[in-house]
Design an enzyme around this catalytic site. Structure first.
Site, mmCIF file in Angstrom:
data_model
loop_
_atom_site.group_PDB
_atom_site.id
_atom_site.type_symbol
_atom_site.label_atom_id
_atom_site.label_comp_id
_atom_site.label_asym_id
_atom_site.label_seq_id
_atom_site.Cartn_x
_atom_site.Cartn_y
_atom_site.Cartn_z
ATOM 1 N N TYR A 33 2.762 -25.167 -14.500
ATOM 2 C CA TYR A 33 3.819 -26.073 -14.071
ATOM 3 C C TYR A 33 5.144 -25.715 -14.714
ATOM 4 C CZ TYR A 33 3.743 -28.755 -18.506
ATOM 5 O OH TYR A 33 3.836 -29.141 -19.817
ATOM 6 N N ARG A 52 10.193 -18.209 -16.258
ATOM 7 C CA ARG A 52 8.974 -18.586 -17.000
ATOM 8 C C ARG A 52 7.845 -18.953 -16.039
ATOM 9 N NH1 ARG A 52 9.340 -23.379 -21.308
ATOM 10 N NH2 ARG A 52 9.511 -24.595 -19.398
ATOM 11 N N ARG A 100 -16.345 -25.871 -5.499
ATOM 12 C CA ARG A 100 -16.276 -25.698 -6.942
ATOM 13 C C ARG A 100 -17.115 -24.514 -7.410
ATOM 14 N NH1 ARG A 100 -18.507 -26.813 -11.850
ATOM 15 N NH2 ARG A 100 -17.045 -27.432 -13.500
ATOM 16 N N LYS A 147 2.456 -21.945 -19.487
ATOM 17 C CA LYS A 147 2.707 -23.380 -19.258
ATOM 18 C C LYS A 147 1.627 -23.924 -18.327
ATOM 19 C CE LYS A 147 6.674 -26.503 -18.704
ATOM 20 N NZ LYS A 147 6.473 -27.332 -19.886
ATOM 21 N N GLU A 179 4.591 -26.700 -32.757
ATOM 22 C CA GLU A 179 5.647 -27.281 -31.912
ATOM 23 C C GLU A 179 5.297 -28.732 -31.634
ATOM 24 O OE1 GLU A 179 5.756 -25.363 -28.017
ATOM 25 O OE2 GLU A 179 3.600 -24.979 -28.160
ATOM 26 N N LEU A 204 4.784 -22.511 -26.704
ATOM 27 C CA LEU A 204 5.424 -22.298 -25.411
ATOM 28 C C LEU A 204 6.845 -21.775 -25.646
ATOM 29 C CD1 LEU A 204 5.010 -22.975 -22.288
ATOM 30 C CD2 LEU A 204 6.616 -24.823 -22.741
#
Ligand SMILES: Cc1ncc(COP(=O)(O)O)c(C=O)c1O
Length: 287
Positions: A33, A52, A100, A147, A179, A204
Protein backbone atom coordinates in the site's frame (compact mmCIF):
# COMPACT_ATOMS: atom_id res chain seq x y z
CA UNK A 1 -22.77 12.91 -0.10
CA UNK A 2 -21.29 9.45 0.13
CA UNK A 3 -17.52 9.04 0.00
CA UNK A 4 -16.37 8.07 -3.46
CA UNK A 5 -13.70 5.38 -3.65
CA UNK A 6 -11.82 3.76 -6.52
CA UNK A 7 -11.96 0.01 -7.04
CA UNK A 8 -10.60 -1.89 -10.04
CA UNK A 9 -11.18 0.75 -12.67
CA UNK A 10 -14.34 2.42 -11.30
CA UNK A 11 -15.14 5.36 -9.07
CA UNK A 12 -18.14 4.46 -6.91
CA UNK A 13 -19.85 5.20 -3.55
CA UNK A 14 -18.06 3.37 -0.73
CA UNK A 15 -21.19 1.35 0.11
CA UNK A 16 -21.10 -0.19 -3.37
CA UNK A 17 -17.37 -1.00 -3.36
CA UNK A 18 -17.08 -4.72 -2.63
CA UNK A 19 -13.97 -6.92 -2.70
CA UNK A 20 -14.47 -10.67 -3.27
CA UNK A 21 -14.15 -13.06 -0.33
CA UNK A 22 -11.18 -14.86 -1.92
CA UNK A 23 -9.08 -11.72 -2.37
CA UNK A 24 -5.52 -12.53 -1.31
CA UNK A 25 -5.30 -9.26 0.55
CA UNK A 26 -8.06 -10.51 2.86
CA UNK A 27 -6.79 -14.09 3.16
CA UNK A 28 -3.00 -13.63 3.26
CA UNK A 29 -2.30 -9.91 3.62
CA UNK A 30 -0.76 -10.46 0.17
CA UNK A 31 -0.43 -6.88 -0.99
CA UNK A 32 1.25 -3.51 -0.56
CA UNK A 33 0.00 0.00 0.00
CA UNK A 34 0.82 3.70 -0.09
CA UNK A 35 -0.48 6.75 1.73
CA UNK A 36 -0.05 10.31 0.54
CA UNK A 37 -1.07 13.73 1.82
CA UNK A 38 -3.09 16.27 -0.11
CA UNK A 39 -2.50 19.89 0.87
CA UNK A 40 -4.10 22.86 -0.90
CA UNK A 41 -5.02 20.35 -3.60
CA UNK A 42 -1.37 19.30 -4.12
CA UNK A 43 -0.25 15.66 -3.92
CA UNK A 44 2.64 15.98 -1.47
CA UNK A 45 5.86 14.16 -2.48
CA UNK A 46 3.82 12.27 -5.08
CA UNK A 47 6.71 11.08 -7.22
CA UNK A 48 8.59 9.62 -4.27
CA UNK A 49 5.47 7.79 -3.03
CA UNK A 50 4.85 6.30 -6.48
CA UNK A 51 8.50 5.28 -6.73
CA UNK A 52 8.23 3.47 -3.37
CA UNK A 53 5.00 1.78 -4.55
CA UNK A 54 6.80 0.54 -7.66
CA UNK A 55 9.58 -0.82 -5.48
CA UNK A 56 7.21 -2.51 -2.99
CA UNK A 57 5.29 -4.17 -5.86
CA UNK A 58 8.54 -5.30 -7.48
CA UNK A 59 9.87 -6.81 -4.23
CA UNK A 60 6.72 -8.97 -3.78
CA UNK A 61 6.35 -9.58 -7.54
CA UNK A 62 2.87 -8.11 -8.03
CA UNK A 63 2.58 -6.47 -11.47
CA UNK A 64 2.07 -2.71 -11.30
CA UNK A 65 -1.29 -2.09 -12.95
CA UNK A 66 -0.67 1.60 -13.76
CA UNK A 67 2.01 3.98 -14.95
CA UNK A 68 3.05 6.89 -12.73
CA UNK A 69 0.97 9.27 -14.85
CA UNK A 70 -2.08 7.01 -14.53
CA UNK A 71 -1.70 6.69 -10.76
CA UNK A 72 -1.42 10.47 -10.52
CA UNK A 73 -4.57 10.98 -12.57
CA UNK A 74 -6.45 8.54 -10.30
CA UNK A 75 -5.25 10.29 -7.15
CA UNK A 76 -6.23 13.70 -8.52
CA UNK A 77 -9.60 12.48 -9.71
CA UNK A 78 -10.37 10.80 -6.38
CA UNK A 79 -9.49 13.96 -4.42
CA UNK A 80 -11.58 16.05 -6.84
CA UNK A 81 -14.63 13.76 -6.65
CA UNK A 82 -14.51 13.93 -2.84
CA UNK A 83 -13.93 17.69 -2.78
CA UNK A 84 -10.83 17.03 -0.66
CA UNK A 85 -8.19 19.77 -0.62
CA UNK A 86 -6.51 18.65 2.64
CA UNK A 87 -6.23 15.08 3.87
CA UNK A 88 -4.91 11.67 3.02
CA UNK A 89 -5.20 9.30 0.05
CA UNK A 90 -4.72 5.60 0.78
CA UNK A 91 -4.17 3.11 -2.02
CA UNK A 92 -3.40 -0.59 -2.01
CA UNK A 93 -2.71 -3.30 -4.54
CA UNK A 94 -3.22 -6.98 -3.70
CA UNK A 95 -2.28 -10.04 -5.74
CA UNK A 96 -5.96 -10.43 -6.60
CA UNK A 97 -8.69 -13.05 -6.30
CA UNK A 98 -8.02 -16.79 -6.54
CA UNK A 99 -8.85 -20.05 -4.78
CA UNK A 100 -6.90 -20.12 -1.51
CA UNK A 101 -3.43 -21.50 -2.10
CA UNK A 102 -0.12 -20.10 -0.90
CA UNK A 103 1.65 -20.04 -4.26
CA UNK A 104 1.04 -17.19 -6.69
CA UNK A 105 -2.11 -17.71 -8.81
CA UNK A 106 -1.52 -18.03 -12.56
CA UNK A 107 -4.07 -15.60 -13.91
CA UNK A 108 -5.25 -13.29 -11.14
CA UNK A 109 -5.46 -9.56 -11.89
CA UNK A 110 -4.28 -7.33 -9.02
CA UNK A 111 -7.00 -5.69 -6.93
CA UNK A 112 -6.60 -1.90 -6.74
CA UNK A 113 -8.44 0.01 -4.02
CA UNK A 114 -8.13 3.71 -3.17
CA UNK A 115 -9.94 5.96 -0.70
CA UNK A 116 -9.65 9.44 0.81
CA UNK A 117 -9.71 10.65 4.40
CA UNK A 118 -10.34 14.38 4.81
CA UNK A 119 -8.14 15.65 7.66
CA UNK A 120 -6.70 18.91 9.00
CA UNK A 121 -2.99 18.20 8.80
CA UNK A 122 -1.59 21.72 9.12
CA UNK A 123 -3.86 22.85 11.96
CA UNK A 124 -3.64 19.59 13.91
CA UNK A 125 -3.87 20.23 17.69
CA UNK A 126 -1.08 17.65 18.27
CA UNK A 127 1.34 19.96 16.46
CA UNK A 128 0.84 22.54 19.26
CA UNK A 129 0.75 20.21 22.25
CA UNK A 130 3.12 17.49 21.06
CA UNK A 131 2.35 13.82 21.52
CA UNK A 132 3.20 11.03 23.95
CA UNK A 133 5.04 7.92 22.79
CA UNK A 134 5.60 4.59 24.50
CA UNK A 135 8.23 2.03 23.54
CA UNK A 136 7.31 -1.56 22.67
CA UNK A 137 9.29 -4.54 21.32
CA UNK A 138 9.51 -4.57 17.51
CA UNK A 139 7.76 -7.81 16.61
CA UNK A 140 7.72 -7.41 12.81
CA UNK A 141 9.20 -9.52 10.01
CA UNK A 142 12.61 -8.89 8.45
CA UNK A 143 11.48 -7.00 5.29
CA UNK A 144 10.14 -3.83 6.88
CA UNK A 145 11.43 -1.86 3.88
CA UNK A 146 8.42 -3.21 1.92
CA UNK A 147 5.20 -1.30 2.58
CA UNK A 148 3.22 -4.49 3.10
CA UNK A 149 -0.43 -4.50 4.17
CA UNK A 150 0.55 -7.02 6.89
CA UNK A 151 0.28 -4.59 9.80
CA UNK A 152 -0.67 -6.82 12.74
CA UNK A 153 2.46 -5.97 14.74
CA UNK A 154 1.76 -2.26 14.26
CA UNK A 155 -1.92 -2.72 15.19
CA UNK A 156 -0.82 -4.33 18.46
CA UNK A 157 1.91 -1.72 19.07
CA UNK A 158 -0.39 1.25 18.48
CA UNK A 159 -3.19 -0.27 20.58
CA UNK A 160 -0.69 -0.74 23.44
CA UNK A 161 0.24 2.93 23.02
CA UNK A 162 -3.39 3.99 23.18
CA UNK A 163 -4.01 1.91 26.29
CA UNK A 164 -1.00 3.62 27.92
CA UNK A 165 -2.47 7.06 27.07
CA UNK A 166 -0.02 7.69 24.20
CA UNK A 167 -0.55 8.50 20.52
CA UNK A 168 2.32 6.54 18.95
CA UNK A 169 4.47 3.50 19.74
CA UNK A 170 8.22 3.49 19.13
CA UNK A 171 9.31 -0.04 18.30
CA UNK A 172 12.59 -1.22 19.79
CA UNK A 173 15.01 -3.95 18.74
CA UNK A 174 18.20 -4.80 20.70
CA UNK A 175 17.80 -1.59 22.69
CA UNK A 176 17.68 0.62 19.57
CA UNK A 177 14.60 2.42 18.29
CA UNK A 178 13.61 1.15 14.86
CA UNK A 179 10.68 3.45 14.04
CA UNK A 180 7.14 4.41 15.01
CA UNK A 181 4.11 2.17 14.43
CA UNK A 182 3.21 4.33 11.42
CA UNK A 183 5.94 6.99 11.42
CA UNK A 184 9.69 7.58 11.27
CA UNK A 185 11.34 8.46 14.59
CA UNK A 186 13.90 11.22 15.21
CA UNK A 187 15.70 12.80 18.14
CA UNK A 188 17.60 16.10 18.37
CA UNK A 189 20.86 16.20 20.34
CA UNK A 190 21.73 18.95 22.83
CA UNK A 191 24.00 20.37 20.09
CA UNK A 192 20.96 20.72 17.77
CA UNK A 193 21.82 17.85 15.43
CA UNK A 194 19.07 15.58 14.09
CA UNK A 195 19.59 11.86 14.67
CA UNK A 196 17.71 9.30 12.55
CA UNK A 197 18.19 5.59 11.97
CA UNK A 198 19.82 4.81 8.58
CA UNK A 199 17.75 3.05 5.93
CA UNK A 200 17.93 -0.76 5.87
CA UNK A 201 15.52 -3.70 5.82
CA UNK A 202 14.77 -2.89 9.48
CA UNK A 203 12.63 0.17 8.69
CA UNK A 204 10.30 1.56 6.08
CA UNK A 205 12.01 4.20 3.92
CA UNK A 206 9.70 7.06 4.98
CA UNK A 207 9.01 9.55 2.22
CA UNK A 208 8.46 12.41 4.67
CA UNK A 209 11.77 11.43 6.32
CA UNK A 210 13.57 11.61 2.98
CA UNK A 211 12.03 14.92 1.98
CA UNK A 212 12.63 16.48 5.40
CA UNK A 213 16.29 15.44 5.45
CA UNK A 214 16.82 17.23 2.11
CA UNK A 215 15.06 20.34 3.41
CA UNK A 216 16.97 20.33 6.71
CA UNK A 217 20.27 20.34 4.81
CA UNK A 218 19.12 23.46 2.94
CA UNK A 219 18.58 25.34 6.22
CA UNK A 220 21.90 24.16 7.67
CA UNK A 221 20.61 21.73 10.33
CA UNK A 222 23.19 18.98 10.81
CA UNK A 223 22.32 15.31 10.57
CA UNK A 224 23.63 12.13 12.16
CA UNK A 225 22.25 9.11 10.33
CA UNK A 226 22.81 6.41 12.96
CA UNK A 227 20.93 4.16 15.36
CA UNK A 228 19.91 5.57 18.76
CA UNK A 229 18.92 3.83 21.99
CA UNK A 230 15.82 4.37 24.08
CA UNK A 231 18.01 5.88 26.86
CA UNK A 232 19.47 8.37 24.40
CA UNK A 233 15.96 9.34 23.37
CA UNK A 234 14.88 9.88 27.01
CA UNK A 235 17.83 12.23 27.35
CA UNK A 236 17.48 14.06 24.02
CA UNK A 237 16.87 17.79 23.63
CA UNK A 238 13.87 17.06 21.38
CA UNK A 239 12.11 14.16 19.71
CA UNK A 240 9.73 14.10 16.78
CA UNK A 241 8.05 11.84 14.24
CA UNK A 242 7.29 12.19 10.55
CA UNK A 243 4.68 10.61 8.30
CA UNK A 244 2.68 11.51 5.22
CA UNK A 245 -0.53 11.95 7.22
CA UNK A 246 0.98 14.13 9.98
CA UNK A 247 4.08 15.76 8.38
CA UNK A 248 6.28 16.56 11.42
CA UNK A 249 4.91 16.13 14.96
CA UNK A 250 6.72 16.95 18.22
CA UNK A 251 7.06 14.18 20.80
CA UNK A 252 7.01 15.55 24.35
CA UNK A 253 7.07 12.38 26.44
CA UNK A 254 8.54 8.89 25.93
CA UNK A 255 7.41 6.18 28.37
CA UNK A 256 6.01 8.93 30.60
CA UNK A 257 9.33 10.82 30.84
CA UNK A 258 9.36 14.43 29.64
CA UNK A 259 11.71 15.16 26.78
CA UNK A 260 13.66 18.22 27.93
CA UNK A 261 10.99 20.60 29.32
CA UNK A 262 8.08 18.56 27.95
CA UNK A 263 7.19 21.13 25.29
CA UNK A 264 7.68 21.08 21.50
CA UNK A 265 11.23 22.22 20.79
CA UNK A 266 12.56 24.88 18.38
CA UNK A 267 14.24 22.51 15.89
CA UNK A 268 11.05 20.46 15.53
CA UNK A 269 8.95 23.61 15.07
CA UNK A 270 11.30 24.92 12.39
CA UNK A 271 11.29 21.57 10.53
CA UNK A 272 7.49 21.42 10.63
CA UNK A 273 7.31 24.95 9.22
CA UNK A 274 9.69 24.29 6.34
CA UNK A 275 7.99 21.02 5.50
CA UNK A 276 4.55 22.69 5.38
CA UNK A 277 5.96 25.46 3.19
CA UNK A 278 7.31 22.88 0.72
CA UNK A 279 4.11 20.78 0.85
CA UNK A 280 1.83 23.70 0.00
CA UNK A 281 4.03 24.88 -2.90
CA UNK A 282 5.76 21.77 -4.29
CA UNK A 283 6.70 23.49 -7.53
CA UNK A 284 8.86 25.94 -5.58
CA UNK A 285 10.62 23.05 -3.84
CA UNK A 286 11.31 21.34 -7.15
CA UNK A 287 12.90 24.45 -8.71
C1 LIG B 1 6.28 1.72 9.77
C2 LIG B 1 6.23 3.09 9.16
N1 LIG B 1 7.34 3.85 9.21
C3 LIG B 1 7.35 5.10 8.68
C4 LIG B 1 6.22 5.63 8.08
C5 LIG B 1 6.29 7.00 7.49
O1 LIG B 1 6.42 6.95 6.10
P1 LIG B 1 5.91 8.13 5.17
O2 LIG B 1 6.64 9.35 5.60
O3 LIG B 1 6.27 7.68 3.82
O4 LIG B 1 4.42 8.24 5.41
C6 LIG B 1 5.06 4.87 8.00
C7 LIG B 1 3.86 5.40 7.35
O5 LIG B 1 2.85 4.75 7.23
C8 LIG B 1 5.06 3.56 8.55
O6 LIG B 1 3.98 2.78 8.50
Amino acid sequence: MSRIVFLNGSFLPIEEAKVPFMDRGFLFGDGVYEGIAVLDGNLVDNDAHLERLERSLGEVRIPNPYSRAEWTRLEEELARRNGMTEGFIYFQVTRGVAERDFMFPENAAPTVAMFTQAKAIVNAPAAETGIAVVTVPDQRWSRRDIKSINLLAQVLAKQAAKEAGAQEAWMVQDGYVTEGGSSSGFIVTKEGRIVVRPLSNAILPGITRKSLLALSKDVGIELEERMFTVEEAYDAAEAFMTSASTFVLPIVTIDGRSICDGKPGPVTKKLREIYIRMASSPRMAAE
